[in-house]
Design a protein around this motif. Structure first.
Motif, PDB file in Angstrom:
ATOM      1  N   GLU A  59       0.884  -1.222   0.080  1.00  0.00           N
ATOM      2  CA  GLU A  59      -0.151  -0.066   0.114  1.00  0.00           C
ATOM      3  C   GLU A  59       0.821   1.172   0.135  1.00  0.00           C
ATOM      4  O   GLU A  59       0.449   2.366  -0.106  1.00  0.00           O
ATOM      5  N   LEU A  60       1.963   1.178   0.606  1.00  0.00           N
ATOM      6  CA  LEU A  60       2.954   2.276   0.476  1.00  0.00           C
ATOM      7  C   LEU A  60       3.907   2.443  -0.755  1.00  0.00           C
ATOM      8  O   LEU A  60       4.430   3.642  -0.840  1.00  0.00           O
ATOM      9  N   VAL A  61       3.934   1.335  -1.600  1.00  0.00           N
ATOM     10  CA  VAL A  61       5.211   1.410  -2.841  1.00  0.00           C
ATOM     11  C   VAL A  61       4.557   1.395  -3.997  1.00  0.00           C
ATOM     12  O   VAL A  61       5.192   1.535  -4.976  1.00  0.00           O
ATOM     13  N   TRP A  62       3.426   1.205  -4.462  1.00  0.00           N
ATOM     14  CA  TRP A  62       2.738   0.912  -5.776  1.00  0.00           C
ATOM     15  C   TRP A  62       1.802   2.307  -6.129  1.00  0.00           C
ATOM     16  O   TRP A  62       1.684   2.299  -7.346  1.00  0.00           O
ATOM     17  N   THR A  63       0.993   2.939  -5.204  1.00  0.00           N
ATOM     18  CA  THR A  63       0.106   3.807  -5.551  1.00  0.00           C
ATOM     19  C   THR A  63       0.436   4.957  -6.371  1.00  0.00           C
ATOM     20  O   THR A  63       1.707   5.329  -6.061  1.00  0.00           O
ATOM     21  N   ARG A  64      -0.408   5.413  -7.285  1.00  0.00           N
ATOM     22  CA  ARG A  64      -0.157   6.790  -7.740  1.00  0.00           C
ATOM     23  C   ARG A  64      -0.949   7.833  -6.947  1.00  0.00           C
ATOM     24  O   ARG A  64      -2.333   7.678  -7.115  1.00  0.00           O
ATOM     25  N   ILE A  65      -0.463   8.835  -6.647  1.00  0.00           N
ATOM     26  CA  ILE A  65      -1.368   9.934  -5.761  1.00  0.00           C
ATOM     27  C   ILE A  65      -2.033  10.850  -6.676  1.00  0.00           C
ATOM     28  O   ILE A  65      -1.432  11.254  -7.823  1.00  0.00           O
ATOM     29  N   ASP A  66      -3.187  11.235  -6.290  1.00  0.00           N
ATOM     30  CA  ASP A  66      -3.934  12.200  -6.930  1.00  0.00           C
ATOM     31  C   ASP A  66      -3.548  13.548  -6.360  1.00  0.00           C
ATOM     32  O   ASP A  66      -4.085  13.947  -5.088  1.00  0.00           O
ATOM     33  N   TYR A  67      -2.539  14.425  -6.512  1.00  0.00           N
ATOM     34  CA  TYR A  67      -1.947  15.470  -5.839  1.00  0.00           C
ATOM     35  C   TYR A  67      -3.056  16.816  -5.760  1.00  0.00           C
ATOM     36  O   TYR A  67      -2.474  17.655  -5.079  1.00  0.00           O
ATOM     37  N   GLU A  68      -4.021  16.754  -6.445  1.00  0.00           N
ATOM     38  CA  GLU A  68      -4.928  17.486  -6.221  1.00  0.00           C
ATOM     39  C   GLU A  68      -5.980  17.451  -5.162  1.00  0.00           C
ATOM     40  O   GLU A  68      -6.579  18.426  -4.766  1.00  0.00           O
ATOM     41  N   ILE A  69      -5.722  16.380  -4.371  1.00  0.00           N
ATOM     42  CA  ILE A  69      -6.434  16.008  -3.248  1.00  0.00           C
ATOM     43  C   ILE A  69      -5.523  15.533  -2.144  1.00  0.00           C
ATOM     44  O   ILE A  69      -4.686  15.040  -2.090  1.00  0.00           O
ATOM     45  N   THR A 113       6.073   8.918  -8.402  1.00  0.00           N
ATOM     46  CA  THR A 113       5.560   9.564  -9.326  1.00  0.00           C
ATOM     47  C   THR A 113       6.548  10.776  -9.699  1.00  0.00           C
ATOM     48  O   THR A 113       6.752  11.639  -9.219  1.00  0.00           O
ATOM     49  N   PRO A 114       7.194  10.590 -11.045  1.00  0.00           N
ATOM     50  CA  PRO A 114       8.187  11.869 -11.432  1.00  0.00           C
ATOM     51  C   PRO A 114       7.139  13.160 -11.656  1.00  0.00           C
ATOM     52  O   PRO A 114       5.998  12.941 -12.004  1.00  0.00           O
ATOM     53  N   THR A 115       7.825  13.919 -11.158  1.00  0.00           N
ATOM     54  CA  THR A 115       7.074  15.335 -11.136  1.00  0.00           C
ATOM     55  C   THR A 115       6.568  15.971 -12.425  1.00  0.00           C
ATOM     56  O   THR A 115       5.761  16.752 -12.714  1.00  0.00           O
ATOM     57  N   GLN A 116       7.597  15.150 -13.558  1.00  0.00           N
ATOM     58  CA  GLN A 116       7.134  15.606 -14.828  1.00  0.00           C
ATOM     59  C   GLN A 116       5.868  15.124 -15.256  1.00  0.00           C
ATOM     60  O   GLN A 116       4.995  15.356 -16.250  1.00  0.00           O
ATOM     61  N   GLY A 175      -1.158  19.441 -14.230  1.00  0.00           N
ATOM     62  CA  GLY A 175      -1.395  20.585 -13.669  1.00  0.00           C
ATOM     63  C   GLY A 175       0.033  21.344 -12.946  1.00  0.00           C
ATOM     64  O   GLY A 175      -0.066  22.523 -12.693  1.00  0.00           O
ATOM     65  N   ASN A 176       0.973  20.445 -13.217  1.00  0.00           N
ATOM     66  CA  ASN A 176       2.248  20.839 -12.655  1.00  0.00           C
ATOM     67  C   ASN A 176       2.927  21.943 -13.519  1.00  0.00           C
ATOM     68  O   ASN A 176       3.222  21.638 -14.656  1.00  0.00           O
ATOM     69  N   PHE A 210       7.592  19.217  -6.383  1.00  0.00           N
ATOM     70  CA  PHE A 210       6.135  19.778  -6.427  1.00  0.00           C
ATOM     71  C   PHE A 210       5.796  19.924  -5.043  1.00  0.00           C
ATOM     72  O   PHE A 210       5.845  18.705  -4.189  1.00  0.00           O
ATOM     73  N   ARG A 211       5.157  21.076  -4.740  1.00  0.00           N
ATOM     74  CA  ARG A 211       4.474  21.259  -3.400  1.00  0.00           C
ATOM     75  C   ARG A 211       3.019  21.762  -3.613  1.00  0.00           C
ATOM     76  O   ARG A 211       2.933  22.697  -4.227  1.00  0.00           O
ATOM     77  N   ALA A 212       2.017  21.253  -3.115  1.00  0.00           N
ATOM     78  CA  ALA A 212       0.682  21.436  -3.088  1.00  0.00           C
ATOM     79  C   ALA A 212      -0.136  20.437  -2.358  1.00  0.00           C
ATOM     80  O   ALA A 212      -0.084  19.248  -2.197  1.00  0.00           O
ATOM     81  N   ASN A 213      -1.235  20.895  -1.561  1.00  0.00           N
ATOM     82  CA  ASN A 213      -2.235  20.219  -1.012  1.00  0.00           C
ATOM     83  C   ASN A 213      -1.764  19.246   0.011  1.00  0.00           C
ATOM     84  O   ASN A 213      -2.101  18.033   0.142  1.00  0.00           O
ATOM     85  N   ASN A 214      -0.650  19.662   0.952  1.00  0.00           N
ATOM     86  CA  ASN A 214      -0.027  19.046   1.761  1.00  0.00           C
ATOM     87  C   ASN A 214       0.551  17.764   1.055  1.00  0.00           C
ATOM     88  O   ASN A 214       0.731  16.688   2.009  1.00  0.00           O
ATOM     89  N   HIS A 215       1.224  17.803  -0.092  1.00  0.00           N
ATOM     90  CA  HIS A 215       1.978  16.853  -0.607  1.00  0.00           C
ATOM     91  C   HIS A 215       3.353  17.659  -0.997  1.00  0.00           C
ATOM     92  O   HIS A 215       3.345  18.780  -1.199  1.00  0.00           O
ATOM     93  N   ILE A 216       4.340  16.596  -0.790  1.00  0.00           N
ATOM     94  CA  ILE A 216       5.750  17.079  -1.432  1.00  0.00           C
ATOM     95  C   ILE A 216       6.154  16.060  -2.195  1.00  0.00           C
ATOM     96  O   ILE A 216       6.296  15.007  -1.616  1.00  0.00           O
ATOM     97  N   ALA A 217       6.258  16.280  -3.490  1.00  0.00           N
ATOM     98  CA  ALA A 217       6.587  15.098  -4.541  1.00  0.00           C
ATOM     99  C   ALA A 217       7.999  15.392  -4.831  1.00  0.00           C
ATOM    100  O   ALA A 217       8.346  16.620  -5.302  1.00  0.00           O
TER     101      ALA A 217
END
Length: 235
Positions: free
Chosen positions: A163-173, A186-189, A193-194, A201-208
């Motif tokens: 559950e920690l190593v495979w998912t792709r985050i929806d960075y808008e949420i 997930t590469p920031t490229q 919407g980046n 990338f920093r948004a919505n309490n995410h740092i990628a």
């Protein structure tokens, strides 16, 4: 100071470039959020460097999850009949791993003496599933990819490695209003919407922080959680 890095993918020169910029002190901590191996030529040099430094904290990524069972098979000297001796499941896993960048890791691993191969396997087995830090009252969860099967009431300790190593985050949420989740994978490229792809990338309490180090046009990135400073290595 607490620094975070992720998705090095065998890029030893970029790794050393970034370490030079960070100028780590003994009291500092560097979290590496997985995917040290695969897709690049020198994962063993990076792992052996990490092994020698107790202030480097290793978090497992999906590429270590894929590599580990196969590296165990490769510890002994490999005969020409190696593939024929694998079970159908082992063969499928081995083939899938090579298709996702494992060939570079195999080549680098096989250059090592058997005892050093064993040490590498034991080291990867010790990788943690996650990290957690609180800095200036702000809580950070440190994971390779994200929080699959997410629930606001679910403790970080309750998530499985998968559950920690495979998912792709929806960075808008955001996951949380009061916890910042730091992740790679997930590469920031590739974040929709980046406006600044290829950089942290920093948004919505995410740092990628996966900035595509394995790509020719990508870079290896690090961030200091204490100051917010960003660091990049492109050569």
């Amino acid at each position: 100071m607490i620094y975070i890095m992720s998705d090095i993918h065998g890029q030893y020169n970029r790794f050393k470039n970034l370490l030079h910029q960070l100028n780590l002190q003994n009291e500092d901590k560097l979290y590496i959020l997985g995917d040290v191996v695969d897709r690049g030529p020198h994962p063993m040099k990076i792992l052996q460097y990490m092994m020698k430094h107790q202030n480097i904290i290793h978090i497992i990524g999906n590429h270590e999850v894929m590599a580990l069972p196969n590296l165990k098979l490769l510890v002994p000297e490999i005969s020409k009949d190696f593939l024929q001796g694998l079970s159908p499941e082992e063969y499928q896993n081995f083939a899938q791993w090579t298709l996702t960048g494992g060939t570079d890791t195999i080549q680098d691993f096989r250059k090592l003496p058997i005892e050093e191969r064993r040490q590498i396997v034991e080291y990867i087995e010790s990788f943690r599933p996650y990290g957690k830090e609180t800095i200036n009252g702000q809580e950070y969860w440190l994971v390779h990819a994200g929080l699959d099967e997410f629930s606001e009431t679910k403790a970080l300790e309750e998530y499985t490695v998968d559950e920690l190593v495979w998912t792709r985050i929806d960075y808008e949420i955001p996951y949380f209003e009061d916890i910042i989740v730091v992740s790679g994978h997930t590469p920031t490229q590739k974040i929709l919407g980046n406006s600044n792809p290829g950089f942290i990338f920093r948004a919505n309490n995410h740092i990628a922080i996966d900035c595509g180090a394995a790509k020719q046009s990508g870079r290896l990135a690090a961030i200091c959680l204490d100051t917010g400073a960003e660091y990049y290595a492109e050569v």
